[in-house]
Design a protein around this motif. Structure first.
Motif, PDB file in Angstrom:
ATOM      1  N   THR A 127      54.881  31.836  37.277  1.00  0.00           N
ATOM      2  CA  THR A 127      55.043  33.281  37.166  1.00  0.00           C
ATOM      3  C   THR A 127      54.233  33.817  35.987  1.00  0.00           C
ATOM      4  O   THR A 127      53.534  34.827  36.099  1.00  0.00           O
ATOM      5  CB  THR A 127      56.529  33.648  37.002  1.00  0.00           C
ATOM      6  N   VAL A 128      54.302  33.123  34.857  1.00  0.00           N
ATOM      7  CA  VAL A 128      53.516  33.505  33.680  1.00  0.00           C
ATOM      8  C   VAL A 128      52.027  33.312  33.954  1.00  0.00           C
ATOM      9  O   VAL A 128      51.200  34.166  33.608  1.00  0.00           O
ATOM     10  CB  VAL A 128      53.955  32.694  32.439  1.00  0.00           C
ATOM     11  N   ALA A 129      51.675  32.199  34.601  1.00  0.00           N
ATOM     12  CA  ALA A 129      50.273  31.924  34.932  1.00  0.00           C
ATOM     13  C   ALA A 129      49.707  32.998  35.852  1.00  0.00           C
ATOM     14  O   ALA A 129      48.559  33.430  35.683  1.00  0.00           O
ATOM     15  CB  ALA A 129      50.138  30.545  35.571  1.00  0.00           C
ATOM     16  N   ALA A 130      50.502  33.440  36.822  1.00  0.00           N
ATOM     17  CA  ALA A 130      50.048  34.489  37.751  1.00  0.00           C
ATOM     18  C   ALA A 130      49.728  35.772  37.001  1.00  0.00           C
ATOM     19  O   ALA A 130      48.658  36.366  37.199  1.00  0.00           O
ATOM     20  CB  ALA A 130      51.120  34.753  38.813  1.00  0.00           C
ATOM     21  N   ALA A 131      50.630  36.184  36.129  1.00  0.00           N
ATOM     22  CA  ALA A 131      50.418  37.415  35.363  1.00  0.00           C
ATOM     23  C   ALA A 131      49.211  37.284  34.434  1.00  0.00           C
ATOM     24  O   ALA A 131      48.363  38.186  34.357  1.00  0.00           O
ATOM     25  CB  ALA A 131      51.667  37.751  34.566  1.00  0.00           C
ATOM     26  N   GLY A 132      49.094  36.169  33.742  1.00  0.00           N
ATOM     27  CA  GLY A 132      47.982  35.963  32.815  1.00  0.00           C
ATOM     28  C   GLY A 132      46.641  35.884  33.508  1.00  0.00           C
ATOM     29  O   GLY A 132      45.646  36.444  33.029  1.00  0.00           O
ATOM     30  N   ASN A 133      46.592  35.208  34.635  1.00  0.00           N
ATOM     31  CA  ASN A 133      45.328  35.083  35.351  1.00  0.00           C
ATOM     32  C   ASN A 133      44.924  36.374  36.039  1.00  0.00           C
ATOM     33  O   ASN A 133      43.749  36.570  36.360  1.00  0.00           O
ATOM     34  CB  ASN A 133      45.384  33.907  36.325  1.00  0.00           C
ATOM     35  N   THR A 134      45.860  37.261  36.244  1.00  0.00           N
ATOM     36  CA  THR A 134      45.532  38.595  36.745  1.00  0.00           C
ATOM     37  C   THR A 134      44.617  39.298  35.752  1.00  0.00           C
ATOM     38  O   THR A 134      43.644  39.955  36.142  1.00  0.00           O
ATOM     39  CB  THR A 134      46.820  39.415  36.982  1.00  0.00           C
ATOM     40  N   ASP A 135      44.904  39.136  34.460  1.00  0.00           N
ATOM     41  CA  ASP A 135      44.054  39.738  33.428  1.00  0.00           C
ATOM     42  C   ASP A 135      42.640  39.152  33.470  1.00  0.00           C
ATOM     43  O   ASP A 135      41.664  39.864  33.264  1.00  0.00           O
ATOM     44  CB  ASP A 135      44.660  39.525  32.034  1.00  0.00           C
ATOM     45  N   VAL A 136      42.529  37.852  33.749  1.00  0.00           N
ATOM     46  CA  VAL A 136      41.223  37.199  33.860  1.00  0.00           C
ATOM     47  C   VAL A 136      40.433  37.808  35.014  1.00  0.00           C
ATOM     48  O   VAL A 136      39.254  38.155  34.862  1.00  0.00           O
ATOM     49  CB  VAL A 136      41.383  35.667  34.062  1.00  0.00           C
ATOM     50  N   VAL A 137      41.073  37.947  36.170  1.00  0.00           N
ATOM     51  CA  VAL A 137      40.402  38.499  37.350  1.00  0.00           C
ATOM     52  C   VAL A 137      39.978  39.940  37.093  1.00  0.00           C
ATOM     53  O   VAL A 137      38.828  40.320  37.362  1.00  0.00           O
ATOM     54  CB  VAL A 137      41.307  38.400  38.600  1.00  0.00           C
ATOM     55  N   ARG A 138      40.876  40.735  36.556  1.00  0.00           N
ATOM     56  CA  ARG A 138      40.540  42.142  36.283  1.00  0.00           C
ATOM     57  C   ARG A 138      39.371  42.255  35.309  1.00  0.00           C
ATOM     58  O   ARG A 138      38.479  43.092  35.486  1.00  0.00           O
ATOM     59  CB  ARG A 138      41.751  42.865  35.708  1.00  0.00           C
ATOM     60  N   ALA A 139      39.372  41.425  34.270  1.00  0.00           N
ATOM     61  CA  ALA A 139      38.292  41.459  33.279  1.00  0.00           C
ATOM     62  C   ALA A 139      36.950  41.105  33.920  1.00  0.00           C
ATOM     63  O   ALA A 139      35.929  41.741  33.639  1.00  0.00           O
ATOM     64  CB  ALA A 139      38.599  40.518  32.117  1.00  0.00           C
ATOM     65  N   LYS A 140      36.940  40.103  34.788  1.00  0.00           N
ATOM     66  CA  LYS A 140      35.688  39.694  35.428  1.00  0.00           C
ATOM     67  C   LYS A 140      35.195  40.764  36.397  1.00  0.00           C
ATOM     68  O   LYS A 140      34.000  41.064  36.441  1.00  0.00           O
ATOM     69  CB  LYS A 140      35.861  38.354  36.153  1.00  0.00           C
ATOM     70  N   VAL A 141      36.097  41.361  37.162  1.00  0.00           N
ATOM     71  CA  VAL A 141      35.714  42.435  38.083  1.00  0.00           C
ATOM     72  C   VAL A 141      35.136  43.614  37.295  1.00  0.00           C
ATOM     73  O   VAL A 141      34.087  44.161  37.645  1.00  0.00           O
ATOM     74  CB  VAL A 141      36.917  42.879  38.949  1.00  0.00           C
ATOM     75  N   ARG A 142      35.790  43.977  36.200  1.00  0.00           N
ATOM     76  CA  ARG A 142      35.328  45.088  35.359  1.00  0.00           C
ATOM     77  C   ARG A 142      33.949  44.772  34.751  1.00  0.00           C
ATOM     78  O   ARG A 142      33.057  45.619  34.741  1.00  0.00           O
ATOM     79  CB  ARG A 142      36.363  45.363  34.264  1.00  0.00           C
ATOM     80  N   THR A 143      33.757  43.552  34.288  1.00  0.00           N
ATOM     81  CA  THR A 143      32.477  43.145  33.710  1.00  0.00           C
ATOM     82  C   THR A 143      31.358  43.218  34.742  1.00  0.00           C
ATOM     83  O   THR A 143      30.252  43.697  34.447  1.00  0.00           O
ATOM     84  CB  THR A 143      32.570  41.723  33.123  1.00  0.00           C
ATOM     85  N   MET A 144      31.647  42.743  35.945  1.00  0.00           N
ATOM     86  CA  MET A 144      30.641  42.804  37.007  1.00  0.00           C
ATOM     87  C   MET A 144      30.255  44.253  37.310  1.00  0.00           C
ATOM     88  O   MET A 144      29.083  44.556  37.529  1.00  0.00           O
ATOM     89  CB  MET A 144      31.138  42.091  38.257  1.00  0.00           C
TER      90      MET A 144
END
Length: 124
Positions: free
Chosen positions: A44-61
């Motif tokens: 559950t914690v990993a899901a929430a934390g990795n959401t930030d990773v995905v959002r950051a990469k999408v925003r960077t792209m």
């Protein structure tokens, strides 16, 4: 087509070295389902934390003007691999599959291949 529970069970049983798997809505950061994890890994914690990773990469792209799609994101730790695979199906945009692997037992190339097959068969 398979449902979420079946797909996640398949990921943890058919992929060598799997510690846990989850299907995550990266709009909310919520895990729609997860299998495995336990004391080693709170999915559950990993899901929430990795959401930030995905959002950051999408925003960077977007800022870079890259007109491409993310296939997967790999995070390599000392003892684990964390694999994030963005889903591309018509009803599955906004979701990603998350897979944690024991680095000593996993074959990363095979894990990526199998996770892609699971993603293609998954109905969200």
């Amino acid at each position: 087509m398979v449902n979420v529970e079946t797909a996640l069970k398949e990921a943890t049983t058919s992929i060598e070295g799997a510690i846990g798997a989850a299907l995550v809505d990266y709009g909310s950061g919520m895990a729609l389902g997860h299998v495995g994890g336990g004391k080693e890994l709170d999915l559950t914690v990993a899901a929430a934390g990795n959401t930030d990773v995905v959002r950051a990469k999408v925003r960077t792209m977007e800022m870079l003007g890259l007109k491409d799609e993310i296939e997967d994101i790999l995070i390599t730790l000392g003892t684990q691999y964390h694999l994030i695979r963005l889903m591309k199906g018509r009803n599955s945009e906004g979701f990603f599959l998350y897979l944690a692997l024991d680095r000593g037992r996993a074959n990363l190339a095979m894990a990526r291949h199998q996770l892609k097959k699971i993603e293609e068969s998954l109905e969200v």
